[in-house]
Every structure is written in structure tokens, then in C-alpha cells.
Design a protein around this motif. Sequence first.
Motif, PDB file in Angstrom:
ATOM      1  N   PHE A  45     -51.518  -3.142  46.372  1.00  0.00           N
ATOM      2  CA  PHE A  45     -50.832  -3.494  44.990  1.00  0.00           C
ATOM      3  C   PHE A  45     -51.219  -5.049  45.022  1.00  0.00           C
ATOM      4  O   PHE A  45     -52.000  -5.840  45.565  1.00  0.00           O
ATOM      5  N   THR A 133     -45.377  -4.348  44.595  1.00  0.00           N
ATOM      6  CA  THR A 133     -44.886  -2.740  45.014  1.00  0.00           C
ATOM      7  C   THR A 133     -43.802  -2.467  44.102  1.00  0.00           C
ATOM      8  O   THR A 133     -43.416  -3.178  43.131  1.00  0.00           O
ATOM      9  N   ASP A 134     -43.622  -1.328  44.190  1.00  0.00           N
ATOM     10  CA  ASP A 134     -42.395  -0.594  43.293  1.00  0.00           C
ATOM     11  C   ASP A 134     -40.933  -1.501  43.795  1.00  0.00           C
ATOM     12  O   ASP A 134     -40.048  -1.848  42.700  1.00  0.00           O
ATOM     13  N   ALA A 135     -40.868  -2.114  45.066  1.00  0.00           N
ATOM     14  CA  ALA A 135     -39.863  -2.998  45.267  1.00  0.00           C
ATOM     15  C   ALA A 135     -40.006  -4.378  45.043  1.00  0.00           C
ATOM     16  O   ALA A 135     -39.019  -5.144  44.831  1.00  0.00           O
ATOM     17  N   GLU A 170     -42.130   2.190  49.573  1.00  0.00           N
ATOM     18  CA  GLU A 170     -40.702   2.696  49.337  1.00  0.00           C
ATOM     19  C   GLU A 170     -40.390   1.582  48.037  1.00  0.00           C
ATOM     20  O   GLU A 170     -40.475   0.431  48.131  1.00  0.00           O
ATOM     21  N   ASP A 171     -39.151   2.099  47.550  1.00  0.00           N
ATOM     22  CA  ASP A 171     -38.497   1.225  46.583  1.00  0.00           C
ATOM     23  C   ASP A 171     -37.447   0.390  47.066  1.00  0.00           C
ATOM     24  O   ASP A 171     -37.214   0.604  48.483  1.00  0.00           O
ATOM     25  N   ARG A 172     -36.941  -0.607  46.498  1.00  0.00           N
ATOM     26  CA  ARG A 172     -36.049  -1.702  47.035  1.00  0.00           C
ATOM     27  C   ARG A 172     -34.849  -0.741  47.719  1.00  0.00           C
ATOM     28  O   ARG A 172     -34.426  -0.984  48.805  1.00  0.00           O
TER      29      ARG A 172
END
Length: 239
Positions: A45, A133-135, A170-172
Motif C-alpha cells: 500500500f 491500508t484498509d485500516a 485486515e480492516d480496523r
Amino acid sequence: MIYEFRVAVRDIGLPIWRDIQVDSEETFYDFNGIIQAAFSWSGFFEHRFEITRSGGTDLLPVIIEETPLDTLEDYTDESDFREYSDEEREDVDEIEADDYDFYDENDSAENEDQTLQKYFTAIDDAATYIYFTDAVIEVDIQLTEMVAPQEDRRYPTCVAAENAGPDEMEDRSTILQNRNNLILADTEDLIRLINFALSQLGDSDIFDSGYEDFGSEYAVDTYWDDVESDDAEDSPPNF
């Protein structure tokens, strides 16, 4: 000069940090790779640094980030010219015409051209590293020591650490839900594994062959299951 940084992941609900010693002449481009290796991330990312304190003075954030050249540089090579469309080539020509000047030099800079010692000049100078990232993982960076290099030590090196890094995929909410899985009791093996990763920076074999499994799950250690154990310096620790 060797800088020691406390590099700590923010807002996970438990302490996740590394004390990393780095040559002050390293660039932010190199520092990004060091942080990625220290937390067992892949660099997949985008990221940026925000300098928030320099020379003992708090600042409005000075942004140091990857430039579009980082993603376009492969097709500036004439040998690859025919692989790209006319529209893409026009983008590159425009970049070259502007002398690669994408950012206002007063508040942003390219990470390949900026060294750590330019901004980190006093103890407690600080920055934030943002990994998109997604998080959206944020990492606090603080200069804690400035020491002379030791002849028998290879840099960068991790001298202290606590807990595994969050999984960048992973998401938060998932990270927070599974954060207890990141707790590690054996910090010595964690430090050994981090230093192995740091020693392999620039070695494509380790990162291209199975870096995803190397991942954040230090305690599980799936990547090293097939590695023969020996006492060589560049061998990963066993769990």
C-alpha cells in the motif's frame, strides 16, 4: 551518526513498538522499507511521512511521500516504451517537462531525496508514518537517542520490541477484534526475527517467495516451517 527511533503503532489498544537504530544518512525511502520490515508488512500500500517536530520545534506537518515517479519510473525506460499507451507516454513527457516538480517544496518532498538527518536533528523530534491500508495504520516515530556507530554492529538493527504488528490486509474492526492474537511473551525471539527481516532488505528472495506468510503472526510462524534450522547469522529463529 546512528539514530535510535521508537516506532509505535497507534490506536490498536495494546503496545506495539520497535526501537530501531538507523544510520542518520538513510533516506525516507529507505526508512519506509525499514518500518515495513520491522512490522512484517509487504509495502503493497501507499504511505507517507508527516514531520511534526524538527530541531526541537513543533511544526505544521511537513509531508514526505512517494511521488508519481515511483509508479511511473518503470516506463520511463526506453526499452519498455512500446509497452505503454500514447496517453501514458504523454503523462511521462509532461513529468519530464516539469522537471518532476509535483509538490510545493515548502510543504512536501520526495522520500528518495530526503535524509533523516535533515529533519531529525534533536532528541524528541517526531513524525507520523501513515500506511494507507484498509485500516489506515498510523505509526508514531520519535527520535530517542543519537549515538556513535559500533564497528561490530550492522545497521539498521532492532534493539527492543513489543508485540506483533497488525495484519495489513485486515480492516480496523478486525484488527481490534483480534488484537489479543498480537500479544507476544517472547520478545527475544521477536527481536531476532525482526533483525533477520532487516538483514534481508534488498534481498528479493525472501520478500518475493513467501513474504505474505511471514506476515504479522510472529507467534504462529508459518513461513519458516520449511526452513532448515542452523546457527548461521542469516537464518531465521525457530518457534
